[in-house]
Design an enzyme around this catalytic site. Structure first.
Site, PDB file in Angstrom:
ATOM      1  N   THR A  21     -30.622  19.535  42.926  1.00  0.00           N
ATOM      2  CA  THR A  21     -30.630  20.558  41.756  1.00  0.00           C
ATOM      3  C   THR A  21     -31.328  20.103  40.759  1.00  0.00           C
ATOM      4  O   THR A  21     -31.319  18.680  40.437  1.00  0.00           O
ATOM      5  CB  THR A  21     -29.090  20.626  41.554  1.00  0.00           C
ATOM      6  OG1 THR A  21     -29.046  21.552  40.332  1.00  0.00           O
ATOM      7  CG2 THR A  21     -28.212  19.451  41.389  1.00  0.00           C
ATOM      8  N   TYR A  80     -21.064  17.210  39.145  1.00  0.00           N
ATOM      9  CA  TYR A  80     -22.119  17.865  40.107  1.00  0.00           C
ATOM     10  C   TYR A  80     -23.131  17.513  40.173  1.00  0.00           C
ATOM     11  O   TYR A  80     -23.768  16.930  41.225  1.00  0.00           O
ATOM     12  CB  TYR A  80     -21.971  19.419  39.881  1.00  0.00           C
ATOM     13  CG  TYR A  80     -22.856  20.084  40.535  1.00  0.00           C
ATOM     14  CD1 TYR A  80     -22.943  20.112  41.936  1.00  0.00           C
ATOM     15  CD2 TYR A  80     -24.098  20.577  40.259  1.00  0.00           C
ATOM     16  CE1 TYR A  80     -24.195  20.941  42.675  1.00  0.00           C
ATOM     17  CE2 TYR A  80     -25.046  21.250  40.835  1.00  0.00           C
ATOM     18  CZ  TYR A  80     -25.148  21.569  42.099  1.00  0.00           C
ATOM     19  OH  TYR A  80     -26.068  22.125  42.697  1.00  0.00           O
TER      20      TYR A  80
END
Length: 328
Positions: A117, A141
């Site tokens: 990501t 995350y």
């Protein structure tokens, strides 16, 4: 000898990747615990229920199918939830990944495409963002994904375990034929939330309108899920041809603001949309846009869907499919 294990293959990006792999002549073997995936999305190959942290189950599936490579998309993705429950994210994203890598190496598999990501970059120092931008994630995350990237780099150095790391920007859209699409519970992504607001006549929350951008709202790089799936297929081809480990950005290189997304949905739907102006969310960068030069040069990859096609495919999916699937 053409099987590819797709861990998380019943999810949004995973199912589109399975479709792409099947079109390339591979047999996608879906491995998913269905926490965020849907059994109905496993359409292009065998389905095996299992958790990425379950070493015994992974060993069984790898022994049975003997895949030539792995696509790893399993894990938790909600940034806000990661702040509230960091242990759950490190357990799923980090511990799950190390379990998978150990099982793969024992099975003699040394080729893997990893779903990462742009959250690994944190607050951008410059835009568009290149792969050599400092990686300083600001939430659990992003930190969990960065730690997996670091493990993969170590495995390449120590064990010759090769990987293609794909750092997604903002995945959006749906299969143009309407077979699969975005279906999260709860939904946190802007485009499906905007479409849902139109469908329900409820107000869409806009978090911040005073950013230093062209209209005051955040700017993001929205990329069609089929373009992301194509990069996964090309990543497998690249590794099968002997390619070395690499990390690549997946984005269009063009930014679209929240206000522009709202206007695009209004145009596609032909309906008005209520909005609710809210304070900024902590940690939201004003602009995130990818420099995709390296992905183009390494894989020959090109994004092919523009914003109109992204919004149109998402609108069609949510209009015709989600309500029917929700009744199953």
């Amino acid at each position: 000898m053409n099987g590819v294990l797709v861990v998380g293959g019943a999810g949004y990006i995973g199912s589109h990747t399975c479709l792409n792999l099947s079109q390339r002549g591979f047999t996608p073997i879906v491995y998913d615990n269905l926490v965020n995936g849907h059994r109905e999305f496993a359409k292009w190959g065998p389905f095996e229920f299992g958790d990425v942290r379950d070493r015994e189950r992974l060993d069984q599936v790898l022994s049975s199918y003997k895949p030539v490579a792995i696509v790893h998309l399993a894990g938790l993705i909600d940034v806000g939830l990661s702040v509230k429950k960091p242990i759950a994210f490190f357990d799923s994203n980090l511990a799950g990944s190390t379990t998978l890598f150990a099982a793969a190496m024992q099975a003699g598999i040394d080729k893997l495409v990893f779903s990462s990501t742009c959250a690994t970059y944190g607050i951008p120092l410059q835009v568009p963002i290149r792969e050599d931008h400092p990686q300083v994630p600001i939430n659990p995350y992003g930190k969990s994904k960065l730690m997996v990237e670091e493990i993969l780099r170590e495995l390449q150095f120590r064990n010759g375990f090769r990987s293609v790391i794909l750092r997604y920007f903002n995945a959006a859209g749906a299969d143009p034929q309407g077979r699969i699409g975005e279906w999260h519970t709860p939904e946190t992504h802007l485009i499906p939330l905007t479409i849902a607001s139109v469908q329900s006549s409820s107000a869409l929350k806009i978090f911040g309108t005073s950013y230093a951008t062209r209209d005051g709202t955040c700017i993001r790089d929205f990329i069609h899920v089929c373009d992301i799936a194509e990069a996964h297929g090309q990543g497998i081809d690249y590794l099968m041809a002997g390619g070395e480990s690499v990390a690549l950005n997946l984005g269009t290189g063009r930014g679209t603001s929240v206000s522009e997304i709202i206007e695009a949905v209004r145009k596609i739907s032909g309906k008005e949309l209520k909005v609710e102006l809210c304070p900024r969310r902590e940690g939201d960068p004003p602009e995130l846009v990818a420099d995709n030069t390296l992905a183009k040069a390494t894989l020959g990859w090109r994004p092919t869907f523009d914003l109109e096609l992204i919004i149109g495919s998402a609108w069609n999916w949510h209009q015709t499919m989600v309500s029917r699937l929700a009744e199953i």
